[in-house]
Write a protein that holds these residues in place. Structure first.
Motif, PDB file in Angstrom:
ATOM      1  N   ASP A 268      30.336  33.331  34.435  1.00 55.63           N
ATOM      2  CA  ASP A 268      29.591  34.673  34.651  1.00 55.63           C
ATOM      3  C   ASP A 268      30.334  35.512  33.761  1.00 55.63           C
ATOM      4  O   ASP A 268      31.726  35.429  33.723  1.00 55.63           O
ATOM      5  N   THR A 269      29.678  36.139  33.078  1.00 57.82           N
ATOM      6  CA  THR A 269      30.294  37.448  31.960  1.00 57.82           C
ATOM      7  C   THR A 269      31.099  38.272  32.777  1.00 57.82           C
ATOM      8  O   THR A 269      31.768  39.203  32.239  1.00 57.82           O
ATOM      9  N   ASN A 270      30.957  38.424  34.083  1.00 54.01           N
ATOM     10  CA  ASN A 270      31.538  39.371  34.883  1.00 54.01           C
ATOM     11  C   ASN A 270      33.119  39.152  34.897  1.00 54.01           C
ATOM     12  O   ASN A 270      33.834  40.054  34.821  1.00 54.01           O
ATOM     13  N   PHE A 271      33.538  37.780  34.776  1.00 59.35           N
ATOM     14  CA  PHE A 271      35.040  37.838  34.532  1.00 59.35           C
ATOM     15  C   PHE A 271      35.170  38.554  33.258  1.00 59.35           C
ATOM     16  O   PHE A 271      36.297  39.227  33.263  1.00 59.35           O
ATOM     17  N   ALA A 272      34.577  38.470  32.147  1.00 59.82           N
ATOM     18  CA  ALA A 272      34.977  39.295  31.203  1.00 59.82           C
ATOM     19  C   ALA A 272      34.763  40.856  31.098  1.00 59.82           C
ATOM     20  O   ALA A 272      35.579  41.626  30.501  1.00 59.82           O
TER      21      ALA A 272
END
Length: 587
Positions: A268-272
């Motif tokens: 998930d790009t949410n980590f970044a």
């Protein structure tokens, strides 16, 4: 609200004064064939003549999309004269149209094909010379093919309404008229910000995102270590590609589909996004403490960055130096993650699923290359992912919910999820800024003042005794106002969030098309509320998360401990930050 009495097909109705015949007919339960009914308010001034009807008081047939109702008006939609005229209008459009429907990416959502079916348009009724064709494929973001253009002008209106820009216009005269940037330039030679809003409203395949599905296929065939990451806004809209209602969150089914497509890791790009907040919040506070350049402006949106480089090249030091989240993720995957799992970074192929056409342009920036490798190798829009899933025979709505891979760099917080809606980056940053300043958590973590879709929203917050005035906008009309204040030395703000697309990523240029004609099971107000429904899908996921502040992401903490050191360290700047440069405007 004044009402007028009208008749449609002999049946009496009362409707609001000021409505067009097309709007009034819709409210009364009639669908007049049209190429401008479902376009979010962008009007084509009746140029296509597809919606012709008979109306008392008018001389001959009228274009119902621009002709207003009046007291006592009697409207006839189904008279032989009106039916024949609408059919002839569509047949004339088809005579100058490249009818390669089976090869066209717009096939399932083509409004010209829809009105051709509704009007009963016949093949080859008008034959002759066709307008000279321009096919522009020079940018990695958008393809323009004038052989499919019906000269409706919706893209022109969307560019002006969303951004105040006039990138597109009618070039040539008479039969040689085409739609293009000035002087029929390619997009790459114009100040187009590559947002893709024009693609969202095009009724045919004349404007499309440039597909990278073949590039992903080639990487699979080459045996690359395939990693995919998905932006937060994708989960709020992907279901629409499979007939699900707008605003249905499909995170689990999306992950299940990506795993079945063969990706080794689904992140998930949410980590970044959490990582972005750590870098951006600390960058802001460093600027405040060290009397740095203020206000600081967010840098997550590549469309906004393009606009800034074209129109505010003298003010680029106000932009945060942070890369956008998916680029940060790519850089970490090809360094820290590759090291952890023992894979050569050259063998890793990172695919970003984005709601944005401009991310395709962004990934090609030379500033976003680390150790000779692009941070991200391919970008697919939400629409492209829908096509890829359908091509693979996966029955999306029947998939079980599955979880993202969360090893090393996959966990995320609620703060990251709301990045996909205007105001989300600001709210996430404020949630963390208080902690960074004081070492203590703020009692309330929801900042409703920065939510909503008003063009410019401003608020003032007390963060550990410091007054922070902020502003949020999406679309370049608001950006121009805020940046002109900065240029004139009159900006009262400390921090500004700017997103390229109106409403933020939920309304990105790569999101599913919103046309009532293709959404028969949706509510009647869907054109007015689709952004709110997609936004609510993200806010509800934020509320479901146990951890809702970026600085509490344990994996991000470990990343700093093991690899980066601390926010804004030399290593962090090497991997997670970038530079910008003023560009010629091609006036």
């Amino acid at each position: 609200m004044a009402l007028v009495n009208i008749k449609i097909e002999g049946v009496p109705y009362q409707v609001e004064a000021g409505l067009t015949i097309l709007e009034a007919a819709k409210k009364c339960g009639y669908e007049i064939p049209s190429l401008c009914t479902y376009n979010h308010g962008e009007c084509n001034q009746g140029s296509c003549r597809v919606c012709l009807v008979e109306a008392t008081g008018a001389r001959g047939l009228v274009a119902s999309c621009v002709y207003p109702v009046s007291e006592g008006m009697e409207i006839t939609i189904s008279s032989p004269k009106a039916v024949a005229a609408r059919r002839a209008s569509v047949e004339l459009l088809l005579s100058n149209h490249n009818r390669n429907c089976q090869e066209c990416d717009k096939n399932e959502k083509c409004e010209l094909l829809h009105v051709a079916r509704v009007t009963g348009a016949r093949e080859g009724m008008f034959k002759g010379e066709q307008t000279p064709v321009t096919v522009d494929k020079l940018t990695p973001a958008i393809v323009r093919d004038t052989s499919k253009c019906v000269l409706c002008g919706r893209c022109i209106a969307r560019c002006r309404n969303a951004h105040g820009n006039g990138i597109l216009g009618f070039e040539g005269r008479g039969f040689k008229t085409i739609l293009a940037p000035a002087e029929n330039r390619d997009f790459v030679d114009s100040p187009c910000i590559m947002c893709g809003q024009c693609v969202n409203v095009c009724p045919t395949g004349a404007l499309m995102e440039r597909s990278e599905i073949d590039k992903v296929d080639d990487a699979f065939r080459a045996g690359k270590f395939m990693i995919v990451q998905t932006a937060p806004a994708v989960r709020a809209a992907l279901g629409e590609e499979f007939g699900m209602k707008i605003g249905t969150p499909v995170t689990g089914k999306m992950v299940a589909a990506l795993k079945r497509l063969g990706f080794k890791k689904v992140f998930d790009t949410n980590f970044a996004a959490d990582l972005t907040i750590m870098e951006e919040a600390n960058e802001l506070l460093d600027r405040v403490k060290d009397n740095g350049v203020l206000p600081m402006v967010t840098s997550c949106s590549p469309g906004w960055i393009n606009y800034a480089e074209y129109y505010y090249g003298d003010q680029l030091d106000h932009l945060s130096s942070c890369k956008s989240p998916h680029e940060m993720e790519g850089a970490i995957l090809k360094s820290y993650y590759a090291q952890k799992i023992g894979v050569d970074p050259k063998d890793i192929f990172v695919v970003s699923i984005m709601p944005c056409a401009c991310k395709k342009f962004e990934k090609e920036r030379p500033q976003l290359v680390t150790n000779g490798l692009k941070d991200v190798d391919a970008v697919l829009t939400t629409r492209e992912l829908g096509r890829l899933i359908k091509r693979s025979g996966i029955q999306f709505t029947k998939l079980p919910d599955e979880n993202f891979d969360s090893d090393i760099c996959g966990d995320y917080t609620g703060a990251a999820v709301i990045f996909g809606v205007t105001g989300g980056v600001m709210e996430a940053a404020l949630r963390t800024a208080h902690f960074v300043l004081t070492g203590k958590e703020r009692q309330g973590i929801v900042f409703k003042e920065v939510r909503g879709f008003k063009n410019i929203r401003e608020a003032e917050f007390d963060l550990a005794g410091k007054k922070i005035k902020v502003a949020v906008t999406s679309g370049m009309k608001g950006a121009k106002v805020l940046m002109d204040q900065i240029r004139e030395g009159k900006s009262p703000y400390t921090f500004i969030e700017i997103m390229g697309c109106p409403g933020g990523c939920i309304n990105g240029g790569g999101q599913p098309y919103v046309r009532e004609v293709f959404l028969p099971n949706e509510d009647a107000d869907i054109i007015d509320t689709y952004k709110e429904k997609r936004a609510e899908a993200l806010y509800s996921e934020d509320e479901r998360q146990k951890i809702r502040q970026s600085h509490k992401n344990v994996q991000v903490q470990q990343l700093y401990k093991d690899f980066l050191g601390e926010p804004n360290s030399h290593k962090a700047h090497e991997l997670l930050h970038t530079t910008y440069g003023a560009r010629e405007k091609f006036n």
